[in-house]
Scaffold this motif. Structure first.
Motif, short mmCIF file in Angstrom:
data_model
loop_
_atom_site.label_atom_id
_atom_site.label_comp_id
_atom_site.label_asym_id
_atom_site.label_seq_id
_atom_site.Cartn_x
_atom_site.Cartn_y
_atom_site.Cartn_z
N ILE A 130 51.13 -12.79 44.02
CA ILE A 130 49.53 -13.06 43.78
C ILE A 130 49.18 -11.60 43.06
O ILE A 130 49.45 -10.54 43.87
CB ILE A 130 48.88 -13.50 44.94
CG1 ILE A 130 49.48 -14.88 45.25
CG2 ILE A 130 47.29 -13.59 44.42
CD1 ILE A 130 49.37 -15.97 44.30
N ARG A 131 48.51 -11.49 42.07
CA ARG A 131 47.89 -10.36 41.33
C ARG A 131 46.48 -10.55 41.50
O ARG A 131 45.86 -11.31 41.39
CB ARG A 131 48.66 -10.03 40.05
CG ARG A 131 49.98 -9.80 40.04
CD ARG A 131 50.57 -10.00 38.55
NE ARG A 131 51.94 -9.75 38.62
CZ ARG A 131 52.68 -10.61 38.67
NH1 ARG A 131 52.45 -12.03 38.73
NH2 ARG A 131 54.41 -10.50 38.38
N ASP A 132 45.64 -9.37 41.58
CA ASP A 132 44.47 -9.14 41.75
C ASP A 132 43.96 -9.59 40.34
O ASP A 132 44.05 -9.12 39.12
CB ASP A 132 43.93 -8.01 42.05
CG ASP A 132 43.99 -7.54 43.43
OD1 ASP A 132 44.62 -8.50 44.24
OD2 ASP A 132 43.80 -6.35 43.89
N PRO A 133 42.99 -10.64 40.61
CA PRO A 133 41.98 -11.11 39.11
C PRO A 133 41.25 -9.87 38.70
O PRO A 133 41.06 -9.08 39.48
CB PRO A 133 41.15 -12.16 39.75
CG PRO A 133 41.75 -12.76 40.86
CD PRO A 133 42.60 -11.50 41.39
N THR A 134 40.66 -9.93 37.57
CA THR A 134 39.80 -8.71 36.82
C THR A 134 38.51 -9.17 36.45
O THR A 134 38.41 -10.39 36.18
CB THR A 134 40.53 -7.83 35.76
OG1 THR A 134 40.77 -8.81 34.77
CG2 THR A 134 41.74 -7.13 36.39
N MET A 135 37.50 -8.42 36.86
CA MET A 135 36.15 -8.92 36.63
C MET A 135 35.59 -8.01 35.40
O MET A 135 35.66 -6.65 35.40
CB MET A 135 35.33 -8.91 37.61
CG MET A 135 33.84 -9.42 37.41
SD MET A 135 32.83 -9.28 39.08
CE MET A 135 31.38 -10.07 38.59
N THR A 136 34.96 -8.56 34.50
CA THR A 136 34.35 -7.64 33.20
C THR A 136 33.00 -8.14 33.09
O THR A 136 32.70 -9.36 32.90
CB THR A 136 35.15 -7.82 31.97
OG1 THR A 136 36.61 -7.20 32.10
CG2 THR A 136 34.73 -6.98 30.93
#
Length: 199
Positions: A43-49
């Motif tokens: 599991i990889r961290d989602p990113t927020m923009t």
């Protein structure tokens, strides 16, 4: 002297070959599962923009109004091959250490290796911001620094069966230009906690 028959030796040899094949298959399956766990299913961290922030000040307000409405268009990118199902995220705005606004986004699903867009509206309490001595100077200059924090509770399913609980925290710092009612720049980071939820 009696010797084992050729038929008996052939049967024993066949069983030995069968056991070797089974052991080899088990080793291959374990190796595949370990590889998937370390790569594909890691599991990889989602990113927020934050794509945009627009600010609306009520008409007829004083030089420094008591509140203003901020509309935010945000993208969340999921880099994993598992879809993320989440409930209504809670979004809180801060000016320094002061809490100046709160709202909730809609629940939904962020697709595997996909992106979802969220639009939210929040009333920012200017009266509370004025408790910070820095605010008046920033407001007059036209640039106001804000911090926002989004807490997302959700879950993912591995092979459609094993359910895991996910907690996500997004933090963003933005600079609002209240002369153009838009966002100047942003800095965001994400933290994620992932585990199998106990029933």
């Amino acid at each position: 002297m009696d010797y084992p028959s050729t038929k008996y030796r052939g049967r024993r040899s066949g069983c030995h070959v069968c056991c070797c094949i089974c052991m080899a298959l088990v080793v291959i399956v374990v190796a595949v599962l370990v590889t998937l766990g370390l790569t594909v299913f890691k599991i990889r961290d989602p990113t927020m923009t934050i794509n945009s922030v627009s600010v609306k000040i009520p008409s007829g307000s004083a030089l420094i109004p008591s509140n203003m409405e901020a509309t935010t268009d945000t993208s969340v990118k999921n880099p994993n091959i598992l879809a993320l199902h989440f409930v209504k995220p809670g979004i809180t705005a801060y000016y320094g250490d002061l809490k100046v606004g709160h709202t909730e986004a809609s629940e939904g699903v962020c697709p595997a290796r996909g992106t979802i867009r969220l639009k939210t509206k929040m009333n920012l309490n200017i009266t509370t911001m004025m408790d910070d001595p820095r605010f008046a100077a920033q407001f007059v200059s036209g640039l106001v620094d804000l911090n926002s924090s989004a807490i997302v509770n959700g879950k993912v399913k591995v092979f459609g069966v094993i359910s895991h609980h996910v907690d996500l925290v997004f933090n963003c710092t933005v600079k609002l230009d209240i002369t153009t009612f838009s966002m100047k720049n942003q800095t965001c980071w994400t933290r994620m906690w992932f585990w199998k939820r106990k029933n």
